[in-house]
Design a protein around this motif. Structure first.
Motif, PDB file in Angstrom:
ATOM      1  N   ALA A   1      10.448   3.282   4.822  1.00 28.71           N
ATOM      2  CA  ALA A   1      10.170   4.513   5.573  1.00 28.71           C
ATOM      3  C   ALA A   1      11.413   5.396   5.640  1.00 28.71           C
ATOM      4  O   ALA A   1      11.320   6.630   5.530  1.00 28.71           O
ATOM      5  N   ARG A   2      12.581   4.781   5.785  1.00 31.58           N
ATOM      6  CA  ARG A   2      13.824   5.557   5.842  1.00 31.58           C
ATOM      7  C   ARG A   2      14.164   6.183   4.492  1.00 31.58           C
ATOM      8  O   ARG A   2      14.697   7.287   4.414  1.00 31.58           O
ATOM      9  N   LEU A   3      13.828   5.476   3.394  1.00 30.46           N
ATOM     10  CA  LEU A   3      14.039   6.045   2.068  1.00 30.46           C
ATOM     11  C   LEU A   3      13.116   7.238   1.829  1.00 30.46           C
ATOM     12  O   LEU A   3      13.486   8.194   1.140  1.00 30.46           O
ATOM     13  N   GLU A   4      11.895   7.171   2.377  1.00 34.38           N
ATOM     14  CA  GLU A   4      10.947   8.272   2.208  1.00 34.38           C
ATOM     15  C   GLU A   4      11.309   9.476   3.075  1.00 34.38           C
ATOM     16  O   GLU A   4      11.092  10.617   2.689  1.00 34.38           O
ATOM     17  N   ASP A   5      11.842   9.194   4.247  1.00 39.29           N
ATOM     18  CA  ASP A   5      12.175  10.277   5.182  1.00 39.29           C
ATOM     19  C   ASP A   5      13.388   9.847   6.009  1.00 39.29           C
ATOM     20  O   ASP A   5      13.273   8.966   6.864  1.00 39.29           O
ATOM     21  N   GLU A   6      14.532  10.475   5.772  1.00 34.77           N
ATOM     22  CA  GLU A   6      15.758  10.115   6.477  1.00 34.77           C
ATOM     23  C   GLU A   6      15.814  10.799   7.847  1.00 34.77           C
ATOM     24  O   GLU A   6      16.802  11.458   8.199  1.00 34.77           O
ATOM     25  N   SER A   7      14.761  10.607   8.627  1.00 33.87           N
ATOM     26  CA  SER A   7      14.752  11.148   9.990  1.00 33.87           C
ATOM     27  C   SER A   7      15.528  10.213  10.906  1.00 33.87           C
ATOM     28  O   SER A   7      15.738   9.036  10.593  1.00 33.87           O
ATOM     29  N   TRP A   8      15.982  10.751  12.040  1.00 34.92           N
ATOM     30  CA  TRP A   8      16.725   9.929  12.993  1.00 34.92           C
ATOM     31  C   TRP A   8      15.858   8.778  13.513  1.00 34.92           C
ATOM     32  O   TRP A   8      16.376   7.678  13.766  1.00 34.92           O
TER      33      TRP A   8
ATOM     34  N   LYS B   1      15.959  12.382 -14.017  1.00 33.80           N
ATOM     35  CA  LYS B   1      14.934  12.693 -13.022  1.00 33.80           C
ATOM     36  C   LYS B   1      15.328  12.062 -11.690  1.00 33.80           C
ATOM     37  O   LYS B   1      15.964  11.000 -11.666  1.00 33.80           O
ATOM     38  N   PRO B   2      14.963  12.653 -10.562  1.00 36.18           N
ATOM     39  CA  PRO B   2      15.239  12.029  -9.257  1.00 36.18           C
ATOM     40  C   PRO B   2      14.401  10.764  -9.072  1.00 36.18           C
ATOM     41  O   PRO B   2      13.219  10.747  -9.400  1.00 36.18           O
ATOM     42  N   PHE B   3      15.039   9.717  -8.561  1.00 35.32           N
ATOM     43  CA  PHE B   3      14.346   8.449  -8.341  1.00 35.32           C
ATOM     44  C   PHE B   3      13.385   8.575  -7.162  1.00 35.32           C
ATOM     45  O   PHE B   3      13.726   9.161  -6.136  1.00 35.32           O
ATOM     46  N   ALA B   4      12.188   7.990  -7.324  1.00 33.44           N
ATOM     47  CA  ALA B   4      11.226   7.943  -6.221  1.00 33.44           C
ATOM     48  C   ALA B   4      11.697   6.907  -5.201  1.00 33.44           C
ATOM     49  O   ALA B   4      12.429   5.968  -5.541  1.00 33.44           O
ATOM     50  N   PRO B   5      11.284   7.049  -3.919  1.00 35.55           N
ATOM     51  CA  PRO B   5      11.670   6.050  -2.896  1.00 35.55           C
ATOM     52  C   PRO B   5      11.292   4.629  -3.293  1.00 35.55           C
ATOM     53  O   PRO B   5      12.016   3.670  -2.984  1.00 35.55           O
ATOM     54  N   GLU B   6      10.161   4.492  -3.997  1.00 30.48           N
ATOM     55  CA  GLU B   6       9.718   3.168  -4.434  1.00 30.48           C
ATOM     56  C   GLU B   6      10.761   2.503  -5.322  1.00 30.48           C
ATOM     57  O   GLU B   6      11.068   1.308  -5.181  1.00 30.48           O
ATOM     58  N   MET B   7      11.344   3.270  -6.246  1.00 33.51           N
ATOM     59  CA  MET B   7      12.333   2.717  -7.179  1.00 33.51           C
ATOM     60  C   MET B   7      13.635   2.387  -6.463  1.00 33.51           C
ATOM     61  O   MET B   7      14.260   1.345  -6.727  1.00 33.51           O
ATOM     62  N   ASN B   8      14.063   3.257  -5.548  1.00 32.62           N
ATOM     63  CA  ASN B   8      15.269   2.958  -4.757  1.00 32.62           C
ATOM     64  C   ASN B   8      15.055   1.723  -3.893  1.00 32.62           C
ATOM     65  O   ASN B   8      15.966   0.906  -3.720  1.00 32.62           O
TER      66      ASN B   8
ATOM     67  N   ARG C   1       0.834  -1.210   0.000  1.00 32.22           N
ATOM     68  CA  ARG C   1       0.000   0.000   0.000  1.00 32.22           C
ATOM     69  C   ARG C   1       0.866   1.257   0.000  1.00 32.22           C
ATOM     70  O   ARG C   1       0.549   2.242  -0.671  1.00 32.22           O
ATOM     71  N   LYS C   2       1.969   1.231   0.756  1.00 32.61           N
ATOM     72  CA  LYS C   2       2.865   2.380   0.773  1.00 32.61           C
ATOM     73  C   LYS C   2       3.545   2.576  -0.589  1.00 32.61           C
ATOM     74  O   LYS C   2       3.844   3.705  -0.987  1.00 32.61           O
ATOM     75  N   LEU C   3       3.783   1.474  -1.285  1.00 36.36           N
ATOM     76  CA  LEU C   3       4.474   1.563  -2.570  1.00 36.36           C
ATOM     77  C   LEU C   3       3.567   2.115  -3.670  1.00 36.36           C
ATOM     78  O   LEU C   3       3.928   3.058  -4.372  1.00 36.36           O
ATOM     79  N   ARG C   4       2.365   1.491  -3.828  1.00 36.65           N
ATOM     80  CA  ARG C   4       1.557   1.846  -5.004  1.00 36.65           C
ATOM     81  C   ARG C   4       0.055   1.878  -4.735  1.00 36.65           C
ATOM     82  O   ARG C   4      -0.739   1.800  -5.688  1.00 36.65           O
ATOM     83  N   GLY C   5      -0.377   1.953  -3.499  1.00 36.69           N
ATOM     84  CA  GLY C   5      -1.800   2.120  -3.247  1.00 36.69           C
ATOM     85  C   GLY C   5      -2.499   0.868  -2.737  1.00 36.69           C
ATOM     86  O   GLY C   5      -1.898  -0.179  -2.524  1.00 36.69           O
ATOM     87  N   GLU C   6      -3.839   1.012  -2.575  1.00 40.09           N
ATOM     88  CA  GLU C   6      -4.647  -0.021  -1.927  1.00 40.09           C
ATOM     89  C   GLU C   6      -4.664  -1.331  -2.719  1.00 40.09           C
ATOM     90  O   GLU C   6      -4.513  -2.408  -2.151  1.00 40.09           O
ATOM     91  N   ARG C   7      -4.895  -1.247  -4.032  1.00 34.37           N
ATOM     92  CA  ARG C   7      -4.996  -2.471  -4.827  1.00 34.37           C
ATOM     93  C   ARG C   7      -3.687  -3.248  -4.814  1.00 34.37           C
ATOM     94  O   ARG C   7      -3.663  -4.471  -4.679  1.00 34.37           O
TER      95      ARG C   7
END
Length: 413
Positions: free
Chosen positions: A84-91, A214-221, A36-42
């Motif tokens: 989650a870390r790829l989406e947001d590199e928070s501590w 183009k910058p890679f999306a977190p999903e692709m990384n 779901r985080k990657l590409r949605g509900e389906r």
């Protein structure tokens, strides 16, 4: 965990397996959340269905009282925090990823290879400026938490100089990758096609993004790093077991469970791509989706109905030997195992003696070099020849079998 669970639940196979079944179901739920985080509900629903109905997970983790269900859960949770870390590199995400990464080798040492693969992938992301240098702290934290277990492993390193698995061939590598990671031993050809389609789609997107700068999306990384880590785990285990230390090979199908979630996500990408290409109305798509769910549930029920075939006859063998021996305890008896003594020790403690509430019988393994001499000198009245584990069973030498036939009458059970 099993130490406490064994003493809490009723003394039955089903009650013990409820723990591994729960871990497997929970890992499927986490897979759905990742999807779901990657590409949605389906996409999340597809990821959940492929995971919950995987015969590899069903037979290799859920219905086996071993560490693999917990390993599967640890891997999926770790993948969630990696995304989650790829989406947001928070501590917070860096620390949580490091802590959950440590759970993998604590559950099974072979997953160190997967962790190292992710480390190399992150180094590549840092070099390409897709990740900050501070993400390395996740691996430093994980290594520090794993240090006590690592010290214990190195203290027993001589045990790894010789191990029971045979030296793998290239065909073994291909078969293991196909039959284990696709998540199905029945329809693997279909799932391989879907996985290849999914990986090709991801690779194409990454290529187009790199060409257009183009910058890679977190999903692709995430998918790129997971693909690299899974491939690294397979190849490093193969190279070590084939070329570096063949006598200490650890190339075993079960050991590659950490790569199964990535393979299932690749299959999900392929299935989702096929679903999106179907030209029909929303109502027809809904009917198709529910039909797929019904087919998955039917497959899951057929797996559940056949689960008794996956049981090893640990308790049945123990109860038969003990009851037969109790008929005449004056007979000098011994258990002759076709597996190593490591199998006997655990089976004797939990099954034959029923957690030290019954008397024990001595055991001898055919894997020992002096097995025949021990049997001759023991002068036993009765020998129980036991096959406890179908995957660890060794062949009886002709010399030993001839001696048994000459001196004892066989009675099969």
């Amino acid at each position: 965990i099993t130490f406490f669970w064994y003493r809490l639940v009723p003394h039955t196979e089903q009650a013990l397996l409820s723990m591994t079944i729960f871990f497997s179901i929970l890992s499927a739920v986490v897979m759905g959340i990742i999807g779901r985080k990657l590409r949605g509900e389906r996409f999340g629903l597809f990821a959940f269905m492929f995971s919950i109905c995987s015969s590899t997970i069903m037979y290799g983790a859920a219905y086996e009282l071993r560490t693999y269900s917990l390993l599967l859960l640890a891997v999926t949770v770790n993948m969630y925090f990696y995304l989650a870390r790829l989406e947001d590199e928070s501590w917070k995400n860096i620390i949580l990823y490091g802590i959950t990464m440590c759970l993998l080798p604590y559950t099974h040492y072979i997953s160190v290879l997967l962790c190292f693969g992710y480390f190399i992938a992150d180094c590549i992301l840092i070099l390409k400026k897709r990740a900050g240098i501070k993400v390395i702290l996740s691996y430093i934290l994980g290594a520090l938490l794993f240090l006590p277990w690592l010290v214990m492993i190195f203290s027993q390193i001589e045990r790894f100089s010789s191990f029971w698995p045979s030296t793998p061939s290239f065909i073994d590598l291909v078969k293991t990758a196909v039959l284990w990671t696709t998540g199905s031993k029945s329809f693997y050809s279909i799932f391989v096609c879907l996985a290849v389609l999914g990986i090709m789609g991801i690779t194409q997107r990454m290529y187009m993004y790199s060409m257009e700068k183009k910058p890679f999306a977190p999903e692709m990384n995430f998918m790129g790093s997971s693909c690299f880590a899974a491939t690294f785990m397979f190849l490093s285990a193969y190279i070590y077991s084939r070329y570096i230390n063949p006598s200490g090979s650890f190339f075993v199908g079960h050991y590659f469970f950490p790569t199964v979630p990535f393979a299932l996500l690749s299959i999900t990408y392929g299935a989702d791509a096929v679903y999106r290409q179907i030209s029909c109305t929303n109502r027809q798509k809904a009917i198709l989706l529910f039909s797929l769910m019904f087919a998955f549930m039917f497959f899951l029920e057929s797996c559940r109905a056949a689960k008794n075939d996956t049981f090893q006859p640990f308790r049945e063998t123990a109860d038969f030997i003990y009851s037969d021996w109790q008929k005449n305890t004056e007979n000098k008896s011994v258990i002759l195992l076709t597996e190593s003594m490591f199998v006997y020790e655990g089976w004797n403690e939990f099954y034959l003696t029923a957690d030290h509430t019954r008397e024990s019988l001595p055991g001898i393994s055919i894997t020992d070099s002096d097995t025949l001499d021990e049997l001759r000198s023991g002068n036993y009245d009765k020998i129980y020849l036991s096959y406890l584990h179908k995957h660890l069973k060794q062949s009886i030498s002709p010399e030993l079998m001839n001696w048994l036939k000459e001196n004892y009458n066989f009675s099969g059970q």
